[in-house]
Design an enzyme around this catalytic site. Structure first.
Site, PDB file in Angstrom:
ATOM      1  N   GLN A  10     -50.242 -15.928 -23.982  1.00  0.00           N
ATOM      2  CA  GLN A  10     -50.774 -16.928 -24.904  1.00  0.00           C
ATOM      3  C   GLN A  10     -52.169 -17.371 -24.475  1.00  0.00           C
ATOM      4  O   GLN A  10     -52.454 -17.505 -23.294  1.00  0.00           O
ATOM      5  CB  GLN A  10     -49.841 -18.127 -24.973  1.00  0.00           C
ATOM      6  CG  GLN A  10     -49.919 -18.866 -26.284  1.00  0.00           C
ATOM      7  CD  GLN A  10     -48.679 -19.701 -26.550  1.00  0.00           C
ATOM      8  OE1 GLN A  10     -47.581 -19.316 -26.187  1.00  0.00           O
ATOM      9  NE2 GLN A  10     -48.848 -20.839 -27.186  1.00  0.00           N
ATOM     10  N   SER A  95     -46.499 -13.791 -18.888  1.00  0.00           N
ATOM     11  CA  SER A  95     -45.632 -14.712 -19.624  1.00  0.00           C
ATOM     12  C   SER A  95     -45.023 -14.011 -20.834  1.00  0.00           C
ATOM     13  O   SER A  95     -44.262 -13.065 -20.673  1.00  0.00           O
ATOM     14  CB  SER A  95     -46.407 -15.977 -20.011  1.00  0.00           C
ATOM     15  OG  SER A  95     -45.550 -16.986 -20.496  1.00  0.00           O
ATOM     16  N   LEU A  96     -45.354 -14.415 -22.070  1.00  0.00           N
ATOM     17  CA  LEU A  96     -44.766 -13.743 -23.227  1.00  0.00           C
ATOM     18  C   LEU A  96     -45.094 -12.256 -23.221  1.00  0.00           C
ATOM     19  O   LEU A  96     -44.360 -11.436 -23.788  1.00  0.00           O
ATOM     20  CB  LEU A  96     -45.250 -14.372 -24.536  1.00  0.00           C
ATOM     21  CG  LEU A  96     -46.615 -13.934 -25.078  1.00  0.00           C
ATOM     22  CD1 LEU A  96     -46.511 -12.742 -26.008  1.00  0.00           C
ATOM     23  CD2 LEU A  96     -47.299 -15.072 -25.783  1.00  0.00           C
ATOM     24  N   ARG A 120     -38.197 -18.264 -28.520  1.00  0.00           N
ATOM     25  CA  ARG A 120     -38.786 -18.724 -27.261  1.00  0.00           C
ATOM     26  C   ARG A 120     -39.886 -19.747 -27.528  1.00  0.00           C
ATOM     27  O   ARG A 120     -39.946 -20.800 -26.896  1.00  0.00           O
ATOM     28  CB  ARG A 120     -39.334 -17.521 -26.491  1.00  0.00           C
ATOM     29  CG  ARG A 120     -39.912 -17.831 -25.100  1.00  0.00           C
ATOM     30  CD  ARG A 120     -40.337 -16.520 -24.457  1.00  0.00           C
ATOM     31  NE  ARG A 120     -40.836 -16.688 -23.105  1.00  0.00           N
ATOM     32  CZ  ARG A 120     -42.108 -16.866 -22.777  1.00  0.00           C
ATOM     33  NH1 ARG A 120     -43.031 -16.948 -23.731  1.00  0.00           N
ATOM     34  NH2 ARG A 120     -42.484 -16.980 -21.505  1.00  0.00           N
ATOM     35  N   HIS A 208     -43.718 -23.208 -18.166  1.00  0.00           N
ATOM     36  CA  HIS A 208     -43.455 -22.682 -16.826  1.00  0.00           C
ATOM     37  C   HIS A 208     -43.296 -23.779 -15.774  1.00  0.00           C
ATOM     38  O   HIS A 208     -43.917 -23.741 -14.712  1.00  0.00           O
ATOM     39  CB  HIS A 208     -44.535 -21.673 -16.419  1.00  0.00           C
ATOM     40  CG  HIS A 208     -44.551 -20.455 -17.273  1.00  0.00           C
ATOM     41  ND1 HIS A 208     -43.531 -19.530 -17.268  1.00  0.00           N
ATOM     42  CD2 HIS A 208     -45.447 -20.025 -18.209  1.00  0.00           C
ATOM     43  CE1 HIS A 208     -43.810 -18.579 -18.147  1.00  0.00           C
ATOM     44  NE2 HIS A 208     -44.948 -18.854 -18.732  1.00  0.00           N
ATOM     45  N   GLN A 257     -37.982 -16.947 -15.953  1.00  0.00           N
ATOM     46  CA  GLN A 257     -39.419 -17.003 -16.228  1.00  0.00           C
ATOM     47  C   GLN A 257     -39.820 -18.254 -17.018  1.00  0.00           C
ATOM     48  O   GLN A 257     -40.930 -18.758 -16.886  1.00  0.00           O
ATOM     49  CB  GLN A 257     -39.818 -15.733 -17.001  1.00  0.00           C
ATOM     50  CG  GLN A 257     -41.295 -15.537 -17.213  1.00  0.00           C
ATOM     51  CD  GLN A 257     -41.598 -15.043 -18.622  1.00  0.00           C
ATOM     52  OE1 GLN A 257     -41.358 -15.744 -19.594  1.00  0.00           O
ATOM     53  NE2 GLN A 257     -42.117 -13.828 -18.714  1.00  0.00           N
TER      54      GLN A 257
END
Length: 317
Positions: A10, A95-96, A120, A208, A257
């Site tokens: 992102q 991340s994603l 998510r 996170h 995660q």
């Protein structure tokens, strides 16, 4: 030469993303349509035209970024006969982007990945009421220093409040996340400690960190039901910075995660240690390409985003 594919997270989204791919390649158009069908939304129109505020919403940005990354991989395969399983040693995503990496490697089918990322994004946004969380960038700090600053900043007038390292991006770039007051204390402490620059980030939720636990629970439930296959190549996981191929292990790591640190600096180091000398950032933007120059200056880093990028890569592949 050993090749790794890395997939952006992102922040790499921007109106216009994927449009030149759709204009140039039927397989890209088919990819975007498949995502639209899976979500019941004209996400492609939002990607191509904006508005930026709507595209940046977490629930839109996450599947959109994955869609562009997978479209690039499909173009490479369709137009250039590029076999990821044979040509790429490792994959990893920020991340994603870890979902993008897993989809490119065949662990998830595209529709499943799109729906998981929509969930998510929605779950992460809902996990913390607006205004209660924050994130900040500490530039010129290393992860150990940032962790110490966070630990010293957790205790406030309201008691113990979460603040932890969210992203260790390397090159002196660390992002922290947690309760707004604790993050603000950490920013001031970082400045007092001589950190080059410490600033709050314009984000909608504290990603996170432990405050994302409700989103982790939602992902655990969804991933338990999702069909998963062994990836064609190992994925270097965000939270362990180690390659993994077992679907059950991958499922657990994806849940962890949500609340864990993205150990990107260590992920890159692991790929270099495994012999990777060329890193191709697959999808929108060039954020990871820039970070690669800090984390592995001896390696070759390139972005695969536009039709011209793809053409040049296939000529040299």
């Amino acid at each position: 030469m050993s090749l790794a594919f890395v997939f952006p997270g992102q922040g790499s989204q921007a109106p216009g993303m994927g449009r030149d791919l759709a204009d140039a390649f039927p397989i890209a158009r088919e990819t975007f349509q498949e995502v639209d069908d899976a979500l019941g939304q004209n996400l492609a129109k939002l990607m191509f035209e904006g508005p930026a505020e709507e595209l940046t919403l977490t629930a839109n940005a996450q599947p959109a970024l994955m869609a562009v990354s997978v479209a690039v991989c499909r173009v490479l395969a369709k137009e250039g006969g590029f076999d990821l399983a044979r040509r790429v040693a490792l994959v990893a995503g920020h991340s994603l982007g870890e979902y993008s990496a897993l989809t490119a490697a065949g662990t998830f089918d595209l529709a499943t990945a799109a729906r998981l990322l929509r969930l998510r994004g929605t779950a992460m946004q809902k996990a913390v009421p607006a205004g209660q969380g924050a994130m900040a960038a500490l530039l010129g700090a290393e992860a150990e220093q940032a962790a110490a600053i966070c630990a010293a900043s957790e205790q406030g007038e309201a008691g113990r409040e979460v603040v932890q390292v969210a992203n260790d991006n390397g090159g002196g770039q660390v992002v922290i996340s947690g309760a707004k007051a604790a993050v603000e204390r950490a920013v001031e402490a970082a400045k007092a400690a001589g950190v080059k620059r410490a600033m709050l980030l314009p984000v909608s939720a504290p990603f996170h960190c432990a405050m994302m636990a409700p989103a982790a629970d939602a992902m655990a439930e969804a991933l338990a039901k999702a069909a998963m296959a062994h990836p064609a190549v190992p994925v270097v996981a965000n939270v362990t910075a180690a390659p993994v191929s077992d679907p059950d292990a991958i499922r657990d790591l994806l849940v962890n995660q949500v609340t864990g640190t993205v150990r990107w600096r260590e992920c890159v180091a692991a790929m270099v240690a495994a012999g990777c000398t060329t890193f191709a950032e697959v999808g929108a933007g060039k954020v990871l390409t820039g970070l690669m120059k800090r984390n592995a200056p001896e390696a070759t880093a390139l972005a695969l985003n536009t039709p011209a990028d793809i053409e040049a890569f296939l000529k040299g592949a």
